[in-house]
Design an enzyme around this catalytic site. Sequence first.
Site, PDB file in Angstrom:
ATOM      1  N   GLN A 181      42.551  46.755  31.243  1.00 30.14           N
ATOM      2  CA  GLN A 181      41.436  47.449  31.902  1.00 30.14           C
ATOM      3  C   GLN A 181      41.858  48.792  32.476  1.00 30.14           C
ATOM      4  O   GLN A 181      41.080  49.475  33.116  1.00 30.14           O
ATOM      5  CB  GLN A 181      40.864  46.560  33.017  1.00 30.14           C
ATOM      6  CG  GLN A 181      40.247  45.281  32.468  1.00 30.14           C
ATOM      7  CD  GLN A 181      39.898  44.271  33.557  1.00 30.14           C
ATOM      8  OE1 GLN A 181      40.097  44.520  34.741  1.00 30.14           O
ATOM      9  NE2 GLN A 181      39.388  43.127  33.149  1.00 30.14           N
ATOM     10  N   HIS A 243      41.762  44.544  36.909  1.00 33.43           N
ATOM     11  CA  HIS A 243      41.208  44.687  38.270  1.00 33.43           C
ATOM     12  C   HIS A 243      41.804  45.860  39.034  1.00 33.43           C
ATOM     13  O   HIS A 243      42.354  45.696  40.116  1.00 33.43           O
ATOM     14  CB  HIS A 243      41.386  43.378  39.072  1.00 33.43           C
ATOM     15  CG  HIS A 243      40.734  42.190  38.431  1.00 33.43           C
ATOM     16  ND1 HIS A 243      40.673  40.959  39.017  1.00 33.43           N
ATOM     17  CD2 HIS A 243      40.087  42.067  37.244  1.00 33.43           C
ATOM     18  CE1 HIS A 243      40.039  40.109  38.214  1.00 33.43           C
ATOM     19  NE2 HIS A 243      39.683  40.770  37.138  1.00 33.43           N
ATOM     20  N   GLU A 337      28.669  40.996  43.143  1.00 29.60           N
ATOM     21  CA  GLU A 337      28.016  41.240  44.432  1.00 29.60           C
ATOM     22  C   GLU A 337      27.672  42.705  44.642  1.00 29.60           C
ATOM     23  O   GLU A 337      28.382  43.582  44.170  1.00 29.60           O
ATOM     24  CB  GLU A 337      28.969  40.845  45.586  1.00 29.60           C
ATOM     25  CG  GLU A 337      29.372  39.400  45.593  1.00 29.60           C
ATOM     26  CD  GLU A 337      30.281  39.056  46.777  1.00 29.60           C
ATOM     27  OE1 GLU A 337      30.682  39.975  47.528  1.00 29.60           O
ATOM     28  OE2 GLU A 337      30.573  37.850  46.939  1.00 29.60           O
ATOM     29  N   TYR A 347      34.884  40.833  53.204  1.00 28.02           N
ATOM     30  CA  TYR A 347      33.799  40.445  52.282  1.00 28.02           C
ATOM     31  C   TYR A 347      34.083  39.128  51.571  1.00 28.02           C
ATOM     32  O   TYR A 347      33.367  38.738  50.660  1.00 28.02           O
ATOM     33  CB  TYR A 347      33.479  41.615  51.340  1.00 28.02           C
ATOM     34  CG  TYR A 347      32.763  42.704  52.125  1.00 28.02           C
ATOM     35  CD1 TYR A 347      33.493  43.574  52.958  1.00 28.02           C
ATOM     36  CD2 TYR A 347      31.383  42.805  52.142  1.00 28.02           C
ATOM     37  CE1 TYR A 347      32.845  44.510  53.748  1.00 28.02           C
ATOM     38  CE2 TYR A 347      30.729  43.749  52.922  1.00 28.02           C
ATOM     39  CZ  TYR A 347      31.464  44.593  53.721  1.00 28.02           C
ATOM     40  OH  TYR A 347      30.819  45.516  54.517  1.00 28.02           O
ATOM     41  N   TYR A 358      36.814  31.158  35.239  1.00 28.33           N
ATOM     42  CA  TYR A 358      36.412  31.324  33.837  1.00 28.33           C
ATOM     43  C   TYR A 358      36.514  30.008  33.082  1.00 28.33           C
ATOM     44  O   TYR A 358      35.792  29.751  32.141  1.00 28.33           O
ATOM     45  CB  TYR A 358      37.281  32.380  33.158  1.00 28.33           C
ATOM     46  CG  TYR A 358      36.999  33.772  33.650  1.00 28.33           C
ATOM     47  CD1 TYR A 358      35.759  34.364  33.406  1.00 28.33           C
ATOM     48  CD2 TYR A 358      37.946  34.495  34.351  1.00 28.33           C
ATOM     49  CE1 TYR A 358      35.488  35.652  33.853  1.00 28.33           C
ATOM     50  CE2 TYR A 358      37.686  35.771  34.805  1.00 28.33           C
ATOM     51  CZ  TYR A 358      36.455  36.343  34.554  1.00 28.33           C
ATOM     52  OH  TYR A 358      36.185  37.619  35.002  1.00 28.33           O
TER      53      TYR A 358
HETATM   54  C1  HEC Z   1      37.457  37.556  31.716  1.00 33.57           C
HETATM   55  C2  HEC Z   1      37.228  38.089  30.444  1.00 33.57           C
HETATM   56  C3  HEC Z   1      37.451  37.199  29.219  1.00 33.57           C
HETATM   57  C4  HEC Z   1      36.933  35.966  28.974  1.00 33.57           C
HETATM   58  C5  HEC Z   1      36.012  35.148  29.863  1.00 33.57           C
HETATM   59  C6  HEC Z   1      37.379  35.610  27.647  1.00 33.57           C
HETATM   60  N1  HEC Z   1      38.161  36.584  27.134  1.00 33.57           N
HETATM   61 FE1  HEC Z   1      39.098  36.543  25.316  1.00 33.57          FE
HETATM   62  N2  HEC Z   1      40.051  38.270  25.790  1.00 33.57           N
HETATM   63  C7  HEC Z   1      39.853  38.999  26.919  1.00 33.57           C
HETATM   64  C8  HEC Z   1      40.772  40.100  26.941  1.00 33.57           C
HETATM   65  C9  HEC Z   1      40.835  41.178  28.004  1.00 33.57           C
HETATM   66  C10 HEC Z   1      41.554  39.982  25.770  1.00 33.57           C
HETATM   67  C11 HEC Z   1      42.740  40.840  25.368  1.00 33.57           C
HETATM   68  C12 HEC Z   1      42.456  41.734  24.263  1.00 33.57           C
HETATM   69  C13 HEC Z   1      41.751  42.964  24.741  1.00 33.57           C
HETATM   70  O1  HEC Z   1      42.214  43.633  25.646  1.00 33.57           O
HETATM   71  O2  HEC Z   1      40.702  43.259  24.137  1.00 33.57           O
HETATM   72  C14 HEC Z   1      41.056  38.827  25.054  1.00 33.57           C
HETATM   73  C15 HEC Z   1      41.545  38.399  23.841  1.00 33.57           C
HETATM   74  C16 HEC Z   1      41.002  37.374  23.102  1.00 33.57           C
HETATM   75  C17 HEC Z   1      41.396  37.024  21.754  1.00 33.57           C
HETATM   76  C18 HEC Z   1      42.460  37.738  20.949  1.00 33.57           C
HETATM   77  C19 HEC Z   1      41.877  38.992  20.357  1.00 33.57           C
HETATM   78  C20 HEC Z   1      42.857  39.839  19.589  1.00 33.57           C
HETATM   79  O3  HEC Z   1      42.590  41.034  19.469  1.00 33.57           O
HETATM   80  O4  HEC Z   1      43.856  39.342  19.109  1.00 33.57           O
HETATM   81  C21 HEC Z   1      40.591  35.995  21.357  1.00 33.57           C
HETATM   82  C22 HEC Z   1      40.600  35.295  20.007  1.00 33.57           C
HETATM   83  C23 HEC Z   1      39.727  35.675  22.461  1.00 33.57           C
HETATM   84  N3  HEC Z   1      39.990  36.537  23.498  1.00 33.57           N
HETATM   85  C24 HEC Z   1      38.773  34.684  22.454  1.00 33.57           C
HETATM   86  C25 HEC Z   1      38.078  34.264  23.592  1.00 33.57           C
HETATM   87  C26 HEC Z   1      37.252  33.084  23.665  1.00 33.57           C
HETATM   88  C27 HEC Z   1      36.943  32.173  22.492  1.00 33.57           C
HETATM   89  C28 HEC Z   1      36.800  32.996  24.947  1.00 33.57           C
HETATM   90  C29 HEC Z   1      35.943  31.930  25.562  1.00 33.57           C
HETATM   91  C30 HEC Z   1      36.400  30.567  25.431  1.00 33.57           C
HETATM   92  C31 HEC Z   1      37.321  34.140  25.667  1.00 33.57           C
HETATM   93  N4  HEC Z   1      38.090  34.878  24.827  1.00 33.57           N
HETATM   94  C32 HEC Z   1      37.033  34.420  27.004  1.00 33.57           C
HETATM   95  C33 HEC Z   1      38.945  38.747  27.929  1.00 33.57           C
HETATM   96  C34 HEC Z   1      38.242  37.574  28.063  1.00 33.57           C
END
Ligand code: HEC
Length: 464
Positions: A181, A243, A337, A347, A358
């Site tokens: 981020q 963050h 919020e 807060y 999550y």
């Molecule tokens: C709080 C935010 C958040 C949540 C909730 C979240 N992700 Fe992610 N996810 C990320 C971030 C940040 C990355 C790291 C890659 C990026 O920076 O884009 C990532 C990476 C991934 C990757 C790898 C992608 C790659 O480029 O190799 C997968 C697959 C993935 N997430 C699937 C999921 C799945 C399925 C869920 C739900 C079960 C989920 N994510 C929930 C933030 C989130």
Amino acid sequence: MKKFLLFGLLILFIGTIVAFALKKDEPSFENPKAHYKEYCAGCHGEQLKSFVNRKWIYGNSWNEVFASIKEGYPDDGMPAYDTAFTDQQIGELTDYILNGIESITQEYFDDDFDLSGIIESEEMKFEVEEVVGNLGVPWGLAFLPNGDMLITERSGKFHRYRAGEKLHAIRGVPEVAARGQGGLMDVELHPNFSENKWIYLSYSKPKGNEQTTAILRAKLENDRLIDQKVILEAAPYSSRRIHFGSRLEFDRSGYLFLSVGDRGRRDQNPQSLDNHCGKIHRVHDDGSIPEDNPFVNTSGAVGSIYSYGHRNPQGLARNPATGQIWAHEHGPRGGDEVNLIQKGKNYGWPVISYGINYSGTQFTNITEKEGMMQPELYWVPSIAACGLTFVHGDRYPAWKGDLLAGSLRFQYIARLKMENNKIVGEEKLVSNIGRVRDIKMGHDGLIYFTVEGPGRVFRIVPAP
Ligand code: HEC
């Protein structure tokens, strides 16, 4: 009686057939789809958006995607789901993503918002005009006295835009840690910019494998940043790339307010006054600490802290009518919020919250506590709030005094209707326009906002 019985049996029979047919037609994606929407869509987009045309970081083979979901990448803000789901459920999610992205193309998303035509909202008609296109993630927006626009991109690019000309690159941007981020974030002009040429940038400053939120002050001359000085460097540095917070806003008296997120360490940072993270700070324009800040005499406390117990505030706005500073912040799953920022107040993050982890588990079961501020408004589910501004001037009479908040997740602008300094209602504007990052009022009295995916700057023009 017999008739009724027969009729009842018939209904039962038809019901069974219908249920059976529905069950058969409902693909086995029912569960993964629901899981995706509930657990993943907040960050990855409602329609798998972040996976379509993706430059995969960790690989897109079935095994790699499975591993990403199961183990997560906590430093980058990707939670691990090994406790929330069984391996079978993670496998189904993997299928859901990999099969899903084959049937969705980028055009599907690009076509979403129609820019031609007048939009009728509750109290105003308006048009949306594209001002600048072809940007990456346009994080911050500011206006020079002559009307030129300054645009930061998270990647570290910094532009000046003048109507009718191409983008001008501003040189001298410090090195930023543009991962996760982090990167180049907000930009703000000194209230006295016309005379002193000072501008302020917030960014994630790298040190080895770690980074922190930092604020740079520099003079903007001939598209160069000169006389640079880092006026605040949040402690501690962290390997987490999440963050950073980092909105900037001056109040009427010339104090600079700035937000720093909890850096993903909610149990260490936001409730403790010995660090900068999970706080809103107030400093003089050179970064020095005002003598009447609330914790200057508290031993061990960081003197710039103005309020604490924040998660990740990415909206700061001065109410032109009252001079007060308002903020919004990202909650976890649920619990974004809007807060009215007051001196020395707590807060509550993460002691009280309207959100959950999550992974679906709870980290607190209380939403209020003595000595902790209640939000003016909270969102469940989280809208992923980013960018905040008050409507002023005379171009939008029906919206005057209202607060506009961007939604990254649901891709709209929330108009928070204000009465007597309270939020009394909410209207969604420009749905599906893209992930909204920043919102500002221009000197022409118009509302400008930036979106990402693809990165653009728009403005809202009232229709006659
Ligand atoms: C709080 C935010 C958040 C949540 C909730 C979240 N992700 Fe992610 N996810 C990320 C971030 C940040 C990355 C790291 C890659 C990026 O920076 O884009 C990532 C990476 C991934 C990757 C790898 C992608 C790659 O480029 O190799 C997968 C697959 C993935 N997430 C699937 C999921 C799945 C399925 C869920 C739900 C079960 C989920 N994510 C929930 C933030 C989130």
